[in-house]
Design an enzyme around this catalytic site. Structure first.
Site, short mmCIF file in Angstrom:
data_model
loop_
_atom_site.label_atom_id
_atom_site.label_comp_id
_atom_site.label_asym_id
_atom_site.label_seq_id
_atom_site.Cartn_x
_atom_site.Cartn_y
_atom_site.Cartn_z
N HIS A 94 3.47 -6.07 11.45
CA HIS A 94 3.20 -6.18 10.02
C HIS A 94 4.44 -6.49 9.19
CE1 HIS A 94 0.60 -6.02 6.62
NE2 HIS A 94 1.16 -4.94 6.09
N ASP B 209 0.30 -8.48 14.43
CA ASP B 209 0.09 -7.59 13.28
C ASP B 209 -1.20 -6.80 13.45
OD1 ASP B 209 -0.23 -6.36 10.83
OD2 ASP B 209 0.31 -8.12 9.66
N SER C 1 1.51 -7.61 1.94
CA SER C 1 0.47 -6.72 2.43
C SER C 1 -0.57 -6.46 1.33
CB SER C 1 1.10 -5.42 2.94
OG SER C 1 0.14 -4.64 3.62
N GLN C 2 -0.72 -5.22 0.84
CA GLN C 2 -1.63 -5.01 -0.28
C GLN C 2 -1.26 -5.93 -1.44
OE1 GLN C 2 -3.17 -1.06 -2.32
NE2 GLN C 2 -1.14 -1.56 -3.11
N TYR D 296 0.82 -1.21 0.00
CA TYR D 296 0.00 0.00 0.00
C TYR D 296 0.86 1.27 0.00
CZ TYR D 296 -4.21 2.70 1.23
OH TYR D 296 -5.28 3.57 1.23
#
Length: 325
Positions: free
Chosen positions: A302, A272, A186-187, A92
């Protein structure tokens, strides 16, 4: 932050309450069919990167709406035969950055296609792909852009770009299209899951601490961005909770995971706050292919496994890429 989510034994059986729309498959079939009315027009321009061990190409291809999307294509130097390919999606706020930051998979002997992220690339790495589509009022970021309707939602465009990125990578003559893997953090992990559900002939899927999973739980469990962008939007636009969750259901990694047809290696961090472990396990537990594993990092936020997860991928992915389907 100490552990805040379910204990590990409950995570391993946890199931999302996200309701799959009845027209989920029809929605995505229509979306991709419309995208394919535009010529892919994948172009690869050599780049003088200053790197001796790899060859780098500046990529442009037609994504959602025929909009030009950028990327990097990285090959081991001197490649003269088709190689398996790893298609990577980004986290992201980041963009494709500079070529020398993408050396891992070419160094392992594979072709590596990195997709830029439309409209992003001003957070932690630069990007070169604008998003020419506007939206109604949104909270700063990308999570609420067009969230009033699934057809206008930002991630409809981004997930479509990602499927087209796989097609663009496979169009290169030095790629063995039958041996394609997808990965991202992540994203990028959430996009990876979307592609896993929309592309039926991948050989491996590696979502690392994936975002965009189990929206009903994620949006109420954590107050950390980016999920909190949705809460901040609803704070102002009162009475739209059902409408927003209806839109998000078309983009939930849990529903894409239920359609996956390739082996997968996930990861999660039990502390996370950005992508809570229950949301990751929701996608992992729904993942349809019987060959799946998840690396659990007990005391990590994260960042998850970070370079340790890359090492795990280097142990897991090459055998599947070399074997193909």
């Amino acid at each position: 932050m100490a552990r805040f989510d379910l204990p590990l034994d409950r995570l391993r059986t946890y199931r999302s309450a996200s309701e799959e729309p009845e027209d989920f498959d029809a929605f995505w079939s229509k979306t991709l069919s419309e995208a394919r009315t535009h010529r892919l027009d994948a172009r690869y321009e050599p780049v003088a990167s200053g790197l001796a061990t790899v060859e780098v190409y500046d990529v442009t291809f037609a994504g959602f709406g025929g909009h030009p999307v950028k990327g990097w294509f990285v090959l081991p130097a001197g490649t003269d035969r088709p190689l398996p390919v790893v298609v990577e999606f980004l986290g992201y706020g980041g963009g494709r950055g500079l070529p020398h930051t993408h050396l891992l998979w070419a160094s392992a002997g594979f072709a590596h296609f990195v997709m830029d992220t439309r409209g992003q690339g001003s957070g932690w790495a630069t990007g070169d792909t604008p998003d020419p589509v506007g939206s109604a009022p949104a909270f700063p970021g990308f999570m609420t852009r067009g969230i009033e309707d699934p057809f206008t939602y930002y991630y409809r465009r981004l997930f479509t770009d990602a499927v087209r990125a796989v097609e663009a990578a496979r169009a290169h003559p030095l790629v063995d299209a039958a041996r394609t893997a997808v990965t991202g953090v992540s994203q990028g992990g959430g996009i990876t899951l979307a592609v896993a559900g929309l592309v039926r002939d991948l050989v491996a899927v590696a979502p690392d601490v994936p975002f965009l999973c189990d929206f009903p739980r994620a949006t109420t469990l954590t107050d950390r961005d980016p999920y909190r962008e949705i809460g901040n939007y609803l704070k102002m636009h009162r009475g739209r909770v059902d409408q927003v969750h209806r839109t998000l259901a078309y983009f939930d990694g849990v529903h894409f995971a239920a359609r996956a047809t390739a082996p997968a290696l996930f990861s999660t961090g039990l502390e996370d706050l950005t992508c809570p472990p229950s949301t990751v396990f929701a996608a992992f537990n729904a993942y349809a292919h019987e060959e799946k594993a998840i690396e659990v990092y007990d005391f990590n936020d994260h960042e998850g496994g970070d370079t340790f997860q890359q090492a795990a991928q280097l142990r897991w992915l090459p055998a599947r890429l070399r074997a193909g389907r």
